[in-house]
Design a protein around this motif. Structure first.
Motif, short mmCIF file in Angstrom:
data_model
loop_
_atom_site.label_atom_id
_atom_site.label_comp_id
_atom_site.label_asym_id
_atom_site.label_seq_id
_atom_site.Cartn_x
_atom_site.Cartn_y
_atom_site.Cartn_z
N MET A 1 0.86 -1.17 0.00
CA MET A 1 0.00 0.00 0.00
C MET A 1 0.91 1.24 0.00
N ASN A 2 0.66 2.12 -0.95
CA ASN A 2 1.48 3.32 -1.01
C ASN A 2 0.92 4.40 -0.07
N ASN A 3 1.64 5.52 0.04
CA ASN A 3 1.24 6.58 0.97
C ASN A 3 -0.13 7.17 0.65
N ARG A 4 -0.41 7.34 -0.62
CA ARG A 4 -1.71 7.90 -1.03
C ARG A 4 -2.84 6.96 -0.62
N GLN A 5 -2.65 5.66 -0.87
CA GLN A 5 -3.67 4.68 -0.49
C GLN A 5 -3.83 4.64 1.03
N HIS A 6 -2.72 4.70 1.74
CA HIS A 6 -2.75 4.72 3.20
C HIS A 6 -3.58 5.90 3.69
N ASP A 7 -3.30 7.08 3.17
CA ASP A 7 -4.02 8.28 3.60
C ASP A 7 -5.50 8.21 3.25
N THR A 8 -5.81 7.67 2.08
CA THR A 8 -7.20 7.52 1.64
C THR A 8 -7.94 6.57 2.58
N LEU A 9 -7.33 5.45 2.88
CA LEU A 9 -7.95 4.46 3.76
C LEU A 9 -8.11 5.01 5.18
N LYS A 10 -7.10 5.70 5.67
CA LYS A 10 -7.17 6.28 7.01
C LYS A 10 -8.32 7.29 7.10
N LEU A 11 -8.45 8.14 6.10
CA LEU A 11 -9.54 9.11 6.08
C LEU A 11 -10.89 8.41 6.01
N GLN A 12 -10.99 7.37 5.21
CA GLN A 12 -12.23 6.61 5.10
C GLN A 12 -12.62 6.01 6.46
N ILE A 13 -11.65 5.43 7.15
CA ILE A 13 -11.91 4.82 8.46
C ILE A 13 -12.30 5.89 9.48
N GLU A 14 -11.57 6.99 9.52
CA GLU A 14 -11.87 8.06 10.47
C GLU A 14 -13.25 8.67 10.22
N THR A 15 -13.62 8.81 8.96
CA THR A 15 -14.93 9.35 8.61
C THR A 15 -16.03 8.39 9.05
N ARG A 16 -15.83 7.09 8.84
CA ARG A 16 -16.82 6.10 9.26
C ARG A 16 -16.93 6.04 10.78
N ILE A 17 -15.81 6.15 11.49
CA ILE A 17 -15.83 6.17 12.95
C ILE A 17 -16.66 7.36 13.44
N GLU A 18 -16.43 8.51 12.87
CA GLU A 18 -17.18 9.72 13.26
C GLU A 18 -18.68 9.53 13.00
N ALA A 19 -19.02 8.97 11.85
CA ALA A 19 -20.44 8.75 11.53
C ALA A 19 -21.08 7.76 12.50
N LEU A 20 -20.37 6.68 12.81
CA LEU A 20 -20.91 5.69 13.75
C LEU A 20 -21.07 6.27 15.15
N GLU A 21 -20.09 7.05 15.59
CA GLU A 21 -20.20 7.67 16.92
C GLU A 21 -21.39 8.62 17.00
N THR A 22 -21.62 9.37 15.94
CA THR A 22 -22.77 10.26 15.90
C THR A 22 -24.07 9.47 15.93
N LEU A 23 -24.14 8.44 15.11
CA LEU A 23 -25.34 7.61 15.06
C LEU A 23 -25.63 6.93 16.39
N LEU A 24 -24.59 6.42 17.04
CA LEU A 24 -24.77 5.75 18.33
C LEU A 24 -25.16 6.74 19.43
N THR A 25 -24.65 7.95 19.35
CA THR A 25 -25.05 8.99 20.31
C THR A 25 -26.53 9.30 20.15
N LEU A 26 -26.98 9.41 18.92
CA LEU A 26 -28.41 9.66 18.67
C LEU A 26 -29.26 8.49 19.15
N ALA A 27 -28.79 7.27 18.92
CA ALA A 27 -29.54 6.09 19.35
C ALA A 27 -29.63 6.04 20.86
N ASP A 28 -28.54 6.37 21.55
CA ASP A 28 -28.53 6.35 23.01
C ASP A 28 -29.45 7.42 23.60
#
Length: 104
Positions: A1-28
């Motif tokens: 995995m090159n640096n660009r792919q690494h950064d893309t994947l990291k951003l994708q994961i961080e964005t999904r984490i943020e979305a899940l945390e928001t969704l779970l906060t609303l559910a709670d």
């Protein structure tokens, strides 16, 4: 995995984490229930939401576990056989640490 792919994947994961945390906060907080639903409907909605919440919590834990892995020298390599995990697979299943062959 090159640096660009690494950064893309990291951003994708961080964005999904943020979305899940928001969704779970609303559910709670109970903001995702329908106040106009009948008792039976409300119970059904509650049961479905509970199952969805369990699945989202599991995904959140696995995504958070993948962030340190992503920063390690093992990132992008199958934890079972050591072969490269195709970037397309990592994007499609960002919680994976297995290549397609080992996942089957």
């Amino acid at each position: 995995m090159n640096n660009r792919q690494h950064d893309t994947l990291k951003l994708q994961i961080e964005t999904r984490i943020e979305a899940l945390e928001t969704l779970l906060t609303l559910a709670d907080s109970g903001k995702n229930t329908d106040a106009n639903a009948s008792n039976a409907d409300a119970m059904m909605i509650s049961a479905v939401n509970a199952q969805i919440t369990v699945n989202e919590k599991k995904e959140l834990v696995r995504l958070k576990q993948n962030l340190p892995w992503l920063e390690s020298s093992e990132a992008g390599y199958c934890q079972k056989c050591g072969n490269d995990i195709p970037f397309a697979r990592l994007q499609a299943v960002p919680i994976t640490r297995l290549c397609i062959n080992c996942a089957q």
